[in-house]
Design a protein around this motif. Structure first.
Motif, PDB file in Angstrom:
ATOM      1  N   ASP A   1       0.850  -1.194   0.000  1.00  0.00           N
ATOM      2  CA  ASP A   1       0.000   0.000   0.000  1.00  0.00           C
ATOM      3  C   ASP A   1       0.887   1.246   0.000  1.00  0.00           C
ATOM      4  OD1 ASP A   1      -1.782   2.088   0.468  1.00  0.00           O
ATOM      5  OD2 ASP A   1      -3.060   0.878   1.787  1.00  0.00           O
ATOM      6  N   ILE A   2       1.012   1.886  -1.162  1.00  0.00           N
ATOM      7  CA  ILE A   2       1.883   3.063  -1.234  1.00  0.00           C
ATOM      8  C   ILE A   2       1.263   4.257  -0.524  1.00  0.00           C
ATOM      9  CG2 ILE A   2       2.938   2.285  -3.394  1.00  0.00           C
ATOM     10  CD1 ILE A   2       1.287   4.370  -4.880  1.00  0.00           C
ATOM     11  N   PHE A   3      -0.071   4.254  -0.380  1.00  0.00           N
ATOM     12  CA  PHE A   3      -0.725   5.366   0.314  1.00  0.00           C
ATOM     13  C   PHE A   3      -0.406   5.338   1.815  1.00  0.00           C
ATOM     14  CE2 PHE A   3      -3.290   4.754  -3.515  1.00  0.00           C
ATOM     15  CZ  PHE A   3      -3.274   6.042  -4.022  1.00  0.00           C
ATOM     16  N   LYS A   4      -0.031   4.170   2.310  1.00  0.00           N
ATOM     17  CA  LYS A   4       0.390   4.038   3.705  1.00  0.00           C
ATOM     18  C   LYS A   4       1.915   4.070   3.837  1.00  0.00           C
ATOM     19  CE  LYS A   4      -3.647   1.331   5.181  1.00  0.00           C
ATOM     20  NZ  LYS A   4      -4.107   0.030   5.734  1.00  0.00           N
ATOM     21  N   GLY A   5       2.593   4.218   2.704  1.00  0.00           N
ATOM     22  CA  GLY A   5       4.050   4.303   2.732  1.00  0.00           C
ATOM     23  C   GLY A   5       4.760   2.983   2.945  1.00  0.00           C
ATOM     24  N   GLU A   6       4.086   1.875   2.637  1.00  0.00           N
ATOM     25  CA  GLU A   6       4.712   0.570   2.870  1.00  0.00           C
ATOM     26  C   GLU A   6       5.929   0.334   1.984  1.00  0.00           C
ATOM     27  OE1 GLU A   6       0.613  -1.745   4.326  1.00  0.00           O
ATOM     28  OE2 GLU A   6       1.591  -2.295   2.431  1.00  0.00           O
ATOM     29  N   HIS A   7       5.982   1.037   0.844  1.00  0.00           N
ATOM     30  CA  HIS A   7       7.135   0.889  -0.059  1.00  0.00           C
ATOM     31  C   HIS A   7       8.361   1.651   0.436  1.00  0.00           C
ATOM     32  CE1 HIS A   7       5.175   4.606  -0.957  1.00  0.00           C
ATOM     33  NE2 HIS A   7       5.956   4.928  -1.964  1.00  0.00           N
ATOM     34  N   LYS A   8       8.207   2.416   1.500  1.00  0.00           N
ATOM     35  CA  LYS A   8       9.320   3.174   2.067  1.00  0.00           C
ATOM     36  C   LYS A   8       9.765   2.621   3.430  1.00  0.00           C
ATOM     37  CE  LYS A   8       9.275   6.200  -1.316  1.00  0.00           C
ATOM     38  NZ  LYS A   8      10.363   6.252  -2.324  1.00  0.00           N
ATOM     39  N   GLN A   9       9.219   1.488   3.809  1.00  0.00           N
ATOM     40  CA  GLN A   9       9.592   0.875   5.073  1.00  0.00           C
ATOM     41  C   GLN A   9      10.950   0.168   4.965  1.00  0.00           C
ATOM     42  OE1 GLN A   9       7.801   1.352   7.975  1.00  0.00           O
ATOM     43  NE2 GLN A   9       6.773   2.783   6.586  1.00  0.00           N
ATOM     44  N   PRO A  10      11.700   0.093   6.061  1.00  0.00           N
ATOM     45  CA  PRO A  10      13.064  -0.473   6.018  1.00  0.00           C
ATOM     46  C   PRO A  10      13.156  -1.856   5.389  1.00  0.00           C
ATOM     47  CG  PRO A  10      12.683   0.622   8.122  1.00  0.00           C
ATOM     48  CD  PRO A  10      11.361   0.631   7.395  1.00  0.00           C
ATOM     49  N   ASP A  11      12.211  -2.744   5.691  1.00  0.00           N
ATOM     50  CA  ASP A  11      12.277  -4.099   5.152  1.00  0.00           C
ATOM     51  C   ASP A  11      12.156  -4.096   3.631  1.00  0.00           C
ATOM     52  OD1 ASP A  11      12.630  -5.181   7.628  1.00  0.00           O
ATOM     53  OD2 ASP A  11      10.556  -5.854   7.884  1.00  0.00           O
ATOM     54  N   PHE A  12      11.286  -3.222   3.111  1.00  0.00           N
ATOM     55  CA  PHE A  12      11.135  -3.154   1.658  1.00  0.00           C
ATOM     56  C   PHE A  12      12.356  -2.489   1.023  1.00  0.00           C
ATOM     57  CE2 PHE A  12       9.645  -1.461  -2.408  1.00  0.00           C
ATOM     58  CZ  PHE A  12       9.042  -2.591  -2.937  1.00  0.00           C
ATOM     59  N   LEU A  13      12.890  -1.459   1.675  1.00  0.00           N
ATOM     60  CA  LEU A  13      14.054  -0.750   1.139  1.00  0.00           C
ATOM     61  C   LEU A  13      15.292  -1.633   1.085  1.00  0.00           C
ATOM     62  CD1 LEU A  13      13.588   2.734   2.836  1.00  0.00           C
ATOM     63  CD2 LEU A  13      13.227   2.162   0.422  1.00  0.00           C
ATOM     64  N   LYS A  14      15.330  -2.684   1.889  1.00  0.00           N
ATOM     65  CA  LYS A  14      16.438  -3.641   1.804  1.00  0.00           C
ATOM     66  C   LYS A  14      16.411  -4.384   0.474  1.00  0.00           C
ATOM     67  CE  LYS A  14      16.762  -4.512   6.790  1.00  0.00           C
ATOM     68  NZ  LYS A  14      16.540  -5.530   7.872  1.00  0.00           N
ATOM     69  N   LEU A  15      15.203  -4.542  -0.068  1.00  0.00           N
ATOM     70  CA  LEU A  15      15.026  -5.243  -1.344  1.00  0.00           C
ATOM     71  C   LEU A  15      15.071  -4.288  -2.524  1.00  0.00           C
ATOM     72  CD1 LEU A  15      12.043  -7.542  -0.281  1.00  0.00           C
ATOM     73  CD2 LEU A  15      14.461  -8.186  -0.454  1.00  0.00           C
ATOM     74  N   GLN A  16      14.485  -3.080  -2.341  1.00  0.00           N
ATOM     75  CA  GLN A  16      14.413  -2.083  -3.406  1.00  0.00           C
ATOM     76  C   GLN A  16      14.835  -0.748  -2.799  1.00  0.00           C
ATOM     77  OE1 GLN A  16      14.093   0.334  -5.211  1.00  0.00           O
ATOM     78  NE2 GLN A  16      12.993   0.030  -7.104  1.00  0.00           N
ATOM     79  N   PRO A  17      16.111  -0.384  -2.902  1.00  0.00           N
ATOM     80  CA  PRO A  17      16.627   0.783  -2.174  1.00  0.00           C
ATOM     81  C   PRO A  17      16.010   2.112  -2.579  1.00  0.00           C
ATOM     82  CG  PRO A  17      18.248  -0.060  -3.739  1.00  0.00           C
ATOM     83  CD  PRO A  17      17.166  -1.078  -3.662  1.00  0.00           C
ATOM     84  N   PHE A  18      15.333   2.155  -3.746  1.00  0.00           N
ATOM     85  CA  PHE A  18      14.688   3.386  -4.181  1.00  0.00           C
ATOM     86  C   PHE A  18      13.234   3.463  -3.705  1.00  0.00           C
ATOM     87  CE2 PHE A  18      18.029   2.474  -7.291  1.00  0.00           C
ATOM     88  CZ  PHE A  18      18.785   3.634  -7.179  1.00  0.00           C
TER      89      PHE A  18
END
Length: 215
Positions: free
Chosen positions: A33-50
């Motif tokens: 859910d990008i509206f909740k900022g889940e794509h910017k959470q640390p666990d996701f950023l480990k996989l996709q740094p952008f």
């Protein structure tokens, strides 16, 4: 091992999903859910740094950037499902050429329109009318080029459906159905026929049925 695709409801991940359906590759969709900022959470950023979508995990192999992903699976499974790359090196060259056209000419204009017309209001942000007008004009010029090309060939790279056509589906859907700009396609005879053809493919219908757009 089943391929994991992150963010299936959004535009660019749908580019990956329709490719996997065409190639008959089994996958699992992971909601983000990008509206909740889940794509910017640390666990996701480990996989996709952008912090962007899509992202795929294929066993211990991780890949991001939608066009890189569809090229990868079209090549990996080139003897399975729909041939999306062409049968000769010349056909492959044209597929790559029109994929680049989509990425650098079509996509920036329609992406700006989607952000300004659809997403900005959802976030309570003002729309940039100047950017909307500029994007409209750029898109018209791009579609004029497409009209000329498609007056000579059924699909962009030739007389076969390829990644070049497939890559237009996700944001072409926004253009035709959700931004109030379907006329840009319908006013161009050959572009209109091409869109009706590619958007009626069973693979795309399945994507729309299973993974609805968030807006």
């Amino acid at each position: 091992m089943v391929v994991k695709v992150y963010g299936p409801t959004y535009g660019s991940p749908k580019r990956v999903l329709v490719c996997l359906f065409e190639k008959e590759v089994e996958f699992e969709a992971i909601d983000i859910d990008i509206f909740k900022g889940e794509h910017k959470q640390p666990d996701f950023l480990k996989l996709q740094p952008f912090g962007e979508l899509p992202l795929v995990q294929d066993g211990d192999y991780t890949l991001y950037e939608s066009r890189a992903i569809i090229r990868y699976y079209a090549e990996k499974y080139k003897n399975q499902g729909t041939d999306l790359l062409g049968k000769t090196i010349e056909e492959r060259g044209l597929v790559e050429q029109w994929l680049e056209v989509e990425a650098h000419n079509f996509h920036p204009a329609i992406y700006n329109l989607v952000i300004q017309v659809l997403f900005a209001p959802l976030k309570g942000a003002p729309s940039d009318q100047k950017l909307i007008e500029e994007s409209d004009e750029k898109l018209k010029k791009v579609l004029d080029v497409y009209e000329e090309r498609l007056s000579k060939t059924k699909y962009l790279a030739g007389d076969f459906f390829s990644l070049a056509d497939l890559s237009h589906l996700a944001f072409g859907h926004y253009l035709v159905n959700q931004t109030g700009r379907g006329n840009l396609v319908r006013e161009r005879k050959h572009v209109s026929a091409w869109w009706d053809d590619i958007s009626s493919r069973p693979s795309w219908k399945k994507v729309l049925e299973l993974y609805k757009y968030p807006v």
